[in-house]
Design an enzyme around this catalytic site. Sequence first.
Site, mmCIF file in Angstrom:
data_model
loop_
_atom_site.group_PDB
_atom_site.id
_atom_site.type_symbol
_atom_site.label_atom_id
_atom_site.label_comp_id
_atom_site.label_asym_id
_atom_site.label_seq_id
_atom_site.Cartn_x
_atom_site.Cartn_y
_atom_site.Cartn_z
ATOM 1 N N SER A 52 -5.290 -3.846 -0.353
ATOM 2 C CA SER A 52 -5.270 -3.860 -1.820
ATOM 3 C C SER A 52 -5.431 -5.244 -2.425
ATOM 4 C CB SER A 52 -3.972 -3.240 -2.328
ATOM 5 O OG SER A 52 -2.872 -3.935 -1.791
ATOM 6 N N ASP A 341 2.930 -5.373 -9.995
ATOM 7 C CA ASP A 341 3.853 -4.281 -9.685
ATOM 8 C C ASP A 341 4.639 -4.707 -8.446
ATOM 9 O OD1 ASP A 341 2.319 -3.689 -7.392
ATOM 10 O OD2 ASP A 341 1.245 -2.040 -8.349
ATOM 11 N N HIS A 344 2.148 -5.937 -5.655
ATOM 12 C CA HIS A 344 0.894 -6.648 -5.949
ATOM 13 C C HIS A 344 1.101 -7.736 -6.990
ATOM 14 C CE1 HIS A 344 -0.126 -2.563 -4.515
ATOM 15 N NE2 HIS A 344 -0.948 -3.251 -3.759
#
Length: 381
Positions: A52, A341, A344
């Site tokens: 990610s 978040d 991340h």
Amino acid sequence: MEKVTRRTISFSASFIFFIFSSTIIFLAGKSSAKFSHDGENNVTALFLFGDSFLDAGNNNYINTTTLDQANFPPYGQTFFGLPTGRFSDGRLISDFIAEYANLPLIPPFLEPGNSQKKLYGVNFASAGAGALVETFQGSVINLRTQLEHYKKVERLWRTRFGKEESKKRISRAVYLISIGSNDYSSLFLTNQSLPISMSQHVDIVIGNMTTFIHEIYKIGGRKLGFLNVPDLGCFPALRILQPNNDSCLRDASRLANMHNRALTNLLFKMQRQVKGFKFSLFDMNKSLRLRMQHPSKFGFKEGEEACCGTGKWRGVFSCGGKRIVKEYKLCENPKDYIFWDSLHLTQNTYNQFANLIWNGGHKSDSLVVGPYNINKLFQIP
Ligand SMILES: *[C@@H]1O[C@H](CO)[C@@H](O)[C@H](O)[C@H]1NC(C)=O
Ligand SMILES: *[C@@H]1O[C@H](CO)[C@@H](O)[C@H](O)[C@H]1NC(C)=O
Ligand SMILES: *[C@@H]1O[C@H](CO)[C@@H](O)[C@H](O)[C@H]1NC(C)=O
Ligand SMILES: *[C@@H]1O[C@H](CO)[C@@H](O)[C@H](O)[C@H]1NC(C)=O
Ligand SMILES: *[C@@H]1O[C@H](CO)[C@@H](O)[C@H](O)[C@H]1NC(C)=O
Ligand SMILES: *[C@@H]1O[C@H](CO)[C@@H](O)[C@H](O)[C@H]1NC(C)=O
């Protein structure tokens, strides 16, 4: 074929000293040169692999769950103004690198259409992916499958450009890889106990990364950039797993540490043993830790709590309200936060990292990248 506008970025780098684990000092040399894509026949492409930290939306196109997707608001609110699948409020490291390299945004492999755009590079990364097939199996595109996708692109390029020219482009291209975090964090997030020792687990992850790197090399890739694994135990999502204790989750951080040491060793070994192999390693762990410890020095107001989520440190992975927990809080100014978040980082953090990856390697930036920075890798013919 689209024309690449001929633009140049002037470049100037002084001596690049590189120290990891305070055991290795590497001198990359003094240089002053210009970077340019010399017309459409000399594009230096960018390929992206991993998780990610780099996925620009591949997971929008696979059968998975919202745990591995970010295609709903408020993801993307700061830059794109709409969710794209990127796990941030805006751009990722790879988006900034593409910009600095005078390339268009690199499209996800699975994004339909766009065959022209894919001549400047392709993004194969998948949120949640690890080096091991078992990591979040069934919900992500694992590294081995990402490699299969890359092979498809390579075959396409051979048809398109011819064998000779395609080979040149493959070897001139820069490869940026972020992998490993999920092979470790998944153990804690899904509450699995390891049937083997921590160091054996790290060996298997590094073993699979080694195989991957050799495969890229065999196909013709020469210039590889890596992000190491951040101090996972300090991420809000892992920290909240330890009730009544504000410390970072020790075992997660230990695994990251062991991984990072093994990765550094692997890359320097390959550089000695594999002809033409050149790498850049970004110490994401150190760069993140420095910012978490001194947020204001780097222009942040909050270094521990995430901008978007629920609970302590907003450590519950609920940003957007489409996952298990439906309510969430959102900060006013994401650029004040390091974490977007609970797993991340914000665009502001990624932007700072991208600057280091592109042009870093100086004493003034704590030598967090080396032996080459990515700008240098782009310049190598
Ligand atoms: C997607 O995955 C779910 C659960 O694993 C499965 O039931 C469903 O058939 C899959 N859908 C497609 C289109 O593959
Ligand atoms: C995780 O697993 C351990 C045993 O393996 C168990 O004691 C614990 O309650 C589990 N935690 C959660 C949050 O499920
Ligand atoms: C790669 O990972 C698998 C588990 O997914 C493991 O069985 C295998 O030994 C690993 N390969 C290497 C070279 O370490
Ligand atoms: C909190 O966790 C840390 C690391 O996991 C551990 O070293 C420490 O002993 C714990 N503290 C308490 C009060 O349990
Ligand atoms: C991360 O960096 C900090 C500070 O430089 C260091 O103490 C720690 O051991 C590193 N951890 C990992 C996971 O590499
Ligand atoms: C192609 O670009 C590289 C930089 O990536 C440069 O070093 C080389 O001189 C260029 N080749 C031609 C023929 O202009």
